[in-house]
Design a protein around this motif. Structure first.
Motif, PDB file in Angstrom:
ATOM      1  N   VAL A   4       0.843  -1.188   0.000  1.00  0.00           N
ATOM      2  CA  VAL A   4       0.000   0.000   0.000  1.00  0.00           C
ATOM      3  C   VAL A   4       0.884   1.245   0.000  1.00  0.00           C
ATOM      4  CG1 VAL A   4      -1.814   1.261   1.212  1.00  0.00           C
ATOM      5  CG2 VAL A   4      -1.779  -1.244   1.279  1.00  0.00           C
ATOM      6  N   PRO A   5       0.691   2.161  -0.948  1.00  0.00           N
ATOM      7  CA  PRO A   5       1.519   3.378  -0.995  1.00  0.00           C
ATOM      8  C   PRO A   5       1.405   4.183   0.299  1.00  0.00           C
ATOM      9  CG  PRO A   5       0.240   3.121  -3.014  1.00  0.00           C
ATOM     10  CD  PRO A   5      -0.286   2.104  -2.041  1.00  0.00           C
ATOM     11  N   GLN A   6       2.534   4.727   0.736  1.00  0.00           N
ATOM     12  CA  GLN A   6       2.558   5.482   1.988  1.00  0.00           C
ATOM     13  C   GLN A   6       1.677   6.720   1.915  1.00  0.00           C
ATOM     14  OE1 GLN A   6       4.123   4.519   4.886  1.00  0.00           O
ATOM     15  NE2 GLN A   6       2.917   6.217   5.744  1.00  0.00           N
ATOM     16  N   ASP A   7       1.638   7.375   0.750  1.00  0.00           N
ATOM     17  CA  ASP A   7       0.818   8.581   0.653  1.00  0.00           C
ATOM     18  C   ASP A   7      -0.669   8.256   0.814  1.00  0.00           C
ATOM     19  OD1 ASP A   7       0.743   7.257  -1.832  1.00  0.00           O
ATOM     20  OD2 ASP A   7       0.223   9.100  -2.873  1.00  0.00           O
ATOM     21  N   LEU A   8      -1.090   7.062   0.388  1.00  0.00           N
ATOM     22  CA  LEU A   8      -2.484   6.648   0.582  1.00  0.00           C
ATOM     23  C   LEU A   8      -2.757   6.391   2.056  1.00  0.00           C
ATOM     24  CD1 LEU A   8      -5.266   5.789  -0.392  1.00  0.00           C
ATOM     25  CD2 LEU A   8      -4.305   3.527  -0.929  1.00  0.00           C
ATOM     26  N   LEU A   9      -1.822   5.751   2.728  1.00  0.00           N
ATOM     27  CA  LEU A   9      -1.989   5.522   4.165  1.00  0.00           C
ATOM     28  C   LEU A   9      -2.114   6.851   4.912  1.00  0.00           C
ATOM     29  CD1 LEU A   9       0.681   2.706   4.667  1.00  0.00           C
ATOM     30  CD2 LEU A   9      -1.806   2.427   4.690  1.00  0.00           C
ATOM     31  N   ASP A  10      -1.249   7.805   4.574  1.00  0.00           N
ATOM     32  CA  ASP A  10      -1.276   9.115   5.235  1.00  0.00           C
ATOM     33  C   ASP A  10      -2.588   9.848   4.936  1.00  0.00           C
ATOM     34  OD1 ASP A  10       1.267   8.576   6.131  1.00  0.00           O
ATOM     35  OD2 ASP A  10       2.268   9.777   4.584  1.00  0.00           O
ATOM     36  N   ARG A  11      -3.042   9.769   3.693  1.00  0.00           N
ATOM     37  CA  ARG A  11      -4.285  10.455   3.321  1.00  0.00           C
ATOM     38  C   ARG A  11      -5.493   9.840   4.022  1.00  0.00           C
ATOM     39  NH1 ARG A  11      -3.480  10.056  -1.542  1.00  0.00           N
ATOM     40  NH2 ARG A  11      -4.983   8.526  -2.299  1.00  0.00           N
ATOM     41  N   ALA A  12      -5.511   8.512   4.133  1.00  0.00           N
ATOM     42  CA  ALA A  12      -6.619   7.835   4.800  1.00  0.00           C
ATOM     43  C   ALA A  12      -6.669   8.218   6.277  1.00  0.00           C
ATOM     44  CB  ALA A  12      -6.485   6.326   4.638  1.00  0.00           C
ATOM     45  N   ARG A  13      -5.510   8.223   6.925  1.00  0.00           N
ATOM     46  CA  ARG A  13      -5.461   8.598   8.339  1.00  0.00           C
ATOM     47  C   ARG A  13      -5.895  10.047   8.543  1.00  0.00           C
ATOM     48  NH1 ARG A  13      -2.560   5.596  11.936  1.00  0.00           N
ATOM     49  NH2 ARG A  13      -1.607   3.681  11.157  1.00  0.00           N
ATOM     50  N   ALA A  14      -5.410  10.939   7.686  1.00  0.00           N
ATOM     51  CA  ALA A  14      -5.731  12.359   7.821  1.00  0.00           C
ATOM     52  C   ALA A  14      -7.221  12.602   7.585  1.00  0.00           C
ATOM     53  CB  ALA A  14      -4.899  13.178   6.838  1.00  0.00           C
ATOM     54  N   THR A  15      -7.795  11.901   6.633  1.00  0.00           N
ATOM     55  CA  THR A  15      -9.222  12.078   6.347  1.00  0.00           C
ATOM     56  C   THR A  15     -10.067  11.618   7.526  1.00  0.00           C
ATOM     57  OG1 THR A  15      -8.827  11.749   3.984  1.00  0.00           O
ATOM     58  CG2 THR A  15     -11.084  11.497   4.750  1.00  0.00           C
ATOM     59  N   PHE A  16      -9.714  10.457   8.090  1.00  0.00           N
ATOM     60  CA  PHE A  16     -10.475   9.983   9.248  1.00  0.00           C
ATOM     61  C   PHE A  16     -10.301  10.920  10.437  1.00  0.00           C
ATOM     62  CE2 PHE A  16     -10.821   7.645  13.240  1.00  0.00           C
ATOM     63  CZ  PHE A  16     -12.123   7.196  13.133  1.00  0.00           C
TER      64      PHE A  16
END
Length: 221
Positions: free
Chosen positions: A122-134
């Protein structure tokens, strides 16, 4: 899975890792619990669940139409009531695909197969975006009604995807789409977009959240 699997359709979508409390009062599901308690190995006290698309959990009509992708559940806690009912807790394990629903002699059964979870990077930027959105969504909900969540998000990408899917206050069809997503990457992309849409709705009409917060317990077991 060759042998028929005991089935307990529910009017909600269950995700791997969720802790599912149930009050079991209907005869056929009480028989299902008694059947599971006869299994010596607690790890083998398993049954399946799928979300009910149309119909009812209980009553003469039963589940009229169900989704095909659901979860394996392991019975972990049982409390027998004096009236013969049970309060149970089950933990959702791997996903399953229901091939056929059978009425069964005593309780519903199904022919089902385990649905493997692909191992993806899983790309790190997707992980960061998912966490930030939640985090943003959680903050917005906290302003409206107090923080409806507890704990911290897991670091593992698969657990993160399942956690956000379980916590997202979404209609059943959208929750089912998260369950059916191919892998953690696809699931995180989808849940991030859905949470973004919910956040926009809250910001437009702050006194009326788009949906009620999902009342589900999460346990990364």
């Amino acid at each position: 899975m060759s042998d028929p699997l005991p089935m307990f359709p529910l009017s909600t979508v269950v995700f791997p890792g969720m802790s599912v409390p149930l009050h079991v009062f209907e005869d056929r599901y009480r028989m299902l619990v008694r059947h599971l308690l006869e299994v010596d190995d607690p790890a083998q006290r398993v049954f399946g669940t799928v979300a009910i698309r149309e119909g009812y959990e209980v009553g003469d009509h039963g589940a009229q139409s169900v989704y095909r992708v659901g979860c394996m559940l392991q019975l972990t806690e049982v409390e027998r009531r004096d009236d013969g009912t049970f309060d149970i807790v089950a933990v959702a394990r791997e996903r399953l695909v229901l091939e056929e629903m059978q009425r069964g002699a005593d309780f519903p059964q199904g022919v089902a197969a385990v649905l493997p979870e692909p191992d993806v990077e899983v790309p790190q930027d997707l992980l960061d975006r998912a966490r930030a959105t939640f985090t943003a969504f959680r903050a917005a909900m906290t302003e409206l009604q107090g923080d409806p969540y507890s704990g911290t998000l897991p670091r593992d990408p698969d657990y993160l995807a399942w956690t956000l899917s379980a916590l997202a206050p979404l209609p059943m069809a959208e929750r089912q789409s998260l369950l059916e997503a191919t892998d953690a990457t696809e699931r995180l992309i989808l849940v991030t977009q859905l949470l973004t849409d919910e956040l926009r709705a809250i910001n437009v009409i702050p006194s009326l959240p788009a949906t009620q917060v999902a009342r589900t317990a999460w346990s990364p077991n």
